[in-house]
Motif scaffolding. Structure first.
Motif, PDB file in Angstrom:
ATOM      1  N   LYS A 119       0.796  -1.229   0.000  1.00  0.00           N
ATOM      2  CA  LYS A 119       0.000   0.000   0.000  1.00  0.00           C
ATOM      3  C   LYS A 119       0.831   1.282   0.000  1.00  0.00           C
ATOM      4  CE  LYS A 119      -3.860  -2.338   0.315  1.00  0.00           C
ATOM      5  NZ  LYS A 119      -4.803  -2.415  -0.824  1.00  0.00           N
ATOM      6  N   ASP A 120       2.088   1.220   0.478  1.00  0.00           N
ATOM      7  CA  ASP A 120       2.901   2.434   0.524  1.00  0.00           C
ATOM      8  C   ASP A 120       3.173   2.946  -0.891  1.00  0.00           C
ATOM      9  OD1 ASP A 120       2.980   2.256   3.249  1.00  0.00           O
ATOM     10  OD2 ASP A 120       4.964   1.322   3.338  1.00  0.00           O
ATOM     11  N   ASN A 121       3.320   4.267  -1.000  1.00  0.00           N
ATOM     12  CA  ASN A 121       3.615   4.908  -2.292  1.00  0.00           C
ATOM     13  C   ASN A 121       2.643   4.450  -3.384  1.00  0.00           C
ATOM     14  OD1 ASN A 121       5.925   6.082  -1.060  1.00  0.00           O
ATOM     15  ND2 ASN A 121       7.091   4.228  -1.491  1.00  0.00           N
ATOM     16  N   PRO A 122       1.351   4.746  -3.227  1.00  0.00           N
ATOM     17  CA  PRO A 122       0.352   4.262  -4.189  1.00  0.00           C
ATOM     18  C   PRO A 122       0.639   4.732  -5.615  1.00  0.00           C
ATOM     19  CG  PRO A 122      -0.579   5.963  -2.765  1.00  0.00           C
ATOM     20  CD  PRO A 122       0.741   5.593  -2.175  1.00  0.00           C
ATOM     21  N   LEU A 123       0.364   3.846  -6.563  1.00  0.00           N
ATOM     22  CA  LEU A 123       0.600   4.145  -7.975  1.00  0.00           C
ATOM     23  C   LEU A 123      -0.663   4.650  -8.665  1.00  0.00           C
ATOM     24  CD1 LEU A 123       2.727   0.980  -8.874  1.00  0.00           C
ATOM     25  CD2 LEU A 123       3.555   3.245  -8.201  1.00  0.00           C
ATOM     26  N   LEU A 124      -1.787   4.006  -8.393  1.00  0.00           N
ATOM     27  CA  LEU A 124      -3.045   4.430  -8.991  1.00  0.00           C
ATOM     28  C   LEU A 124      -3.644   5.592  -8.205  1.00  0.00           C
ATOM     29  CD1 LEU A 124      -4.520   0.958  -9.853  1.00  0.00           C
ATOM     30  CD2 LEU A 124      -4.445   2.860 -11.467  1.00  0.00           C
ATOM     31  N   PRO A 125      -4.344   6.490  -8.886  1.00  0.00           N
ATOM     32  CA  PRO A 125      -5.000   7.597  -8.177  1.00  0.00           C
ATOM     33  C   PRO A 125      -6.043   7.082  -7.190  1.00  0.00           C
ATOM     34  CG  PRO A 125      -4.998   7.966 -10.563  1.00  0.00           C
ATOM     35  CD  PRO A 125      -4.565   6.553 -10.344  1.00  0.00           C
ATOM     36  N   ASP A 128      -8.947   8.721  -6.480  1.00  0.00           N
ATOM     37  CA  ASP A 128     -10.281   9.007  -7.018  1.00  0.00           C
ATOM     38  C   ASP A 128     -10.688   7.932  -8.020  1.00  0.00           C
ATOM     39  OD1 ASP A 128     -12.531  11.090  -7.592  1.00  0.00           O
ATOM     40  OD2 ASP A 128     -11.751  10.529  -9.564  1.00  0.00           O
ATOM     41  N   PRO A 129     -11.881   7.333  -7.868  1.00  0.00           N
ATOM     42  CA  PRO A 129     -12.299   6.248  -8.767  1.00  0.00           C
ATOM     43  C   PRO A 129     -12.321   6.651 -10.243  1.00  0.00           C
ATOM     44  CG  PRO A 129     -13.719   6.327  -6.839  1.00  0.00           C
ATOM     45  CD  PRO A 129     -12.848   7.546  -6.781  1.00  0.00           C
ATOM     46  N   GLY A 130     -12.743   7.884 -10.519  1.00  0.00           N
ATOM     47  CA  GLY A 130     -12.778   8.342 -11.906  1.00  0.00           C
ATOM     48  C   GLY A 130     -11.387   8.464 -12.496  1.00  0.00           C
ATOM     49  N   ARG A 168      -8.797   6.884 -11.452  1.00  0.00           N
ATOM     50  CA  ARG A 168      -8.241   5.535 -11.514  1.00  0.00           C
ATOM     51  C   ARG A 168      -8.714   4.833 -12.795  1.00  0.00           C
ATOM     52  NH1 ARG A 168      -9.153   4.470  -6.444  1.00  0.00           N
ATOM     53  NH2 ARG A 168     -11.028   3.200  -6.667  1.00  0.00           N
ATOM     54  N   ALA A 169      -9.987   4.975 -13.108  1.00  0.00           N
ATOM     55  CA  ALA A 169     -10.530   4.372 -14.327  1.00  0.00           C
ATOM     56  C   ALA A 169      -9.885   4.983 -15.568  1.00  0.00           C
ATOM     57  CB  ALA A 169     -12.049   4.550 -14.368  1.00  0.00           C
ATOM     58  N   SER A 170      -9.668   6.297 -15.532  1.00  0.00           N
ATOM     59  CA  SER A 170      -9.043   6.973 -16.661  1.00  0.00           C
ATOM     60  C   SER A 170      -7.605   6.492 -16.868  1.00  0.00           C
ATOM     61  CB  SER A 170      -9.064   8.491 -16.438  1.00  0.00           C
ATOM     62  OG  SER A 170      -8.534   9.167 -17.550  1.00  0.00           O
ATOM     63  N   ALA A 171      -6.876   6.323 -15.776  1.00  0.00           N
ATOM     64  CA  ALA A 171      -5.495   5.838 -15.880  1.00  0.00           C
ATOM     65  C   ALA A 171      -5.459   4.454 -16.507  1.00  0.00           C
ATOM     66  CB  ALA A 171      -4.847   5.810 -14.496  1.00  0.00           C
ATOM     67  N   ARG A 172      -6.372   3.583 -16.094  1.00  0.00           N
ATOM     68  CA  ARG A 172      -6.436   2.231 -16.664  1.00  0.00           C
ATOM     69  C   ARG A 172      -6.781   2.292 -18.159  1.00  0.00           C
ATOM     70  NH1 ARG A 172      -9.615   0.725 -11.625  1.00  0.00           N
ATOM     71  NH2 ARG A 172      -8.209  -0.523 -10.338  1.00  0.00           N
ATOM     72  N   PHE A 173      -7.723   3.155 -18.506  1.00  0.00           N
ATOM     73  CA  PHE A 173      -8.143   3.277 -19.906  1.00  0.00           C
ATOM     74  C   PHE A 173      -6.971   3.683 -20.795  1.00  0.00           C
ATOM     75  CE2 PHE A 173      -9.436   5.890 -23.485  1.00  0.00           C
ATOM     76  CZ  PHE A 173     -10.395   5.103 -24.106  1.00  0.00           C
ATOM     77  N   TRP A 174      -6.229   4.722 -20.365  1.00  0.00           N
ATOM     78  CA  TRP A 174      -5.154   5.222 -21.212  1.00  0.00           C
ATOM     79  C   TRP A 174      -3.940   4.301 -21.223  1.00  0.00           C
ATOM     80  CZ3 TRP A 174      -6.102   8.350 -24.927  1.00  0.00           C
ATOM     81  CH2 TRP A 174      -7.207   9.193 -24.831  1.00  0.00           C
ATOM     82  N   ALA A 175      -3.746   3.545 -20.167  1.00  0.00           N
ATOM     83  CA  ALA A 175      -2.678   2.538 -20.187  1.00  0.00           C
ATOM     84  C   ALA A 175      -2.986   1.485 -21.251  1.00  0.00           C
ATOM     85  CB  ALA A 175      -2.528   1.891 -18.813  1.00  0.00           C
TER      86      ALA A 175
END
Length: 218
Positions: A79-85, A87-89, A91-98
């Motif tokens: 859990k330390d130094n989280p990579l994903l945002p 905020d759920p929105g 987080r979803a956007s990051a997954r989409f663009w990846a």
């Protein structure tokens, strides 16, 4: 309990390098195992019998395959130094663009490498890059590296080198100011440079790959 973390990878694979960077950013101790993809080890075939490719993360004997899946597994497990945002929105956007990078952009790069309808393939590639830049102007360049930065390392270093190998005009500040600024930021980060293969070794490897791809039966 002492955690056992192993990474099966290959030095020139941008997908393996993604996982190395994530592990380093999280401060996770791991054992790196180099794979020869022309002579795959029994370990790789055991832990990834479906796709038989790297990277594979092995955590306490449990294998996890596919780089984007591994990144999320790492983020959920440590859990330390989280990579994903958070905020759920976001987080979803990051997954989409990846996935956009891995599917759309990678497919365009493959067309450029193959050399068929090069001009049309290049136009598609640059349109996709511009789309990425326009959508992500508020995403890149945060104070710390995140999931999408790690996923986009393929653009920053491997796709840029492909352009050089096939003789394409490089990604420039004039055409892509946001991506160019972001790439310069990455180049100044020691932890990122530790996860980049040396250019003098990578370029000949890429040239051989491009030549093999272009000479393969269509």
């Amino acid at each position: 309990m002492v955690e056992e973390v192993k990474l099966l990878g290959m030095w020139a694979s941008p997908f393996s390098r993604r996982i190395e960077l994530a592990l380093k950013l999280k401060g996770i101790q791991y054992e790196y195992i180099e794979e020869d993809l022309k002579n795959k080890s029994p370990l790789l075939l055991k832990y990834n019998p479906v796709h038989r490719k790297v990277p594979v993360l092995v955590h306490n004997g449990k294998p996890v395959a596919e780089s984007l899946v591994i990144l999320e597994y790492i983020d959920e497990t440590w859990k330390d130094n989280p990579l994903l945002p958070q905020d759920p929105g976001d987080r979803a956007s990051a997954r989409f663009w990846a996935r956009f990078i891995d599917e759309k952009l990678s497919a365009a790069v493959r067309k450029v490498i193959m050399g068929e309808e090069r001009e049309k393939a290049l136009e598609e590639y640059f349109q996709l890059l511009k789309m990425l830049e326009n959508e992500l102007k508020d995403f890149f360049g945060g104070e710390s590296l995140g999931y999408l930065d790690i996923a986009a390392m393929t653009v920053a270093f491997w796709f840029v080198n492909v352009q050089e190998v096939v003789g394409v005009e490089p990604l420039t500040e004039e055409k892509f100011p946001i991506l160019d600024k972001w790439i310069c930021k990455l180049q100044d980060m020691d932890v990122v440079n530790e996860c980049r293969p040396p250019k003098e070794k990578l370029l000949p490897h890429m040239r051989a790959h491009v030549e093999a791809s272009q000479s393969a039966p269509k």
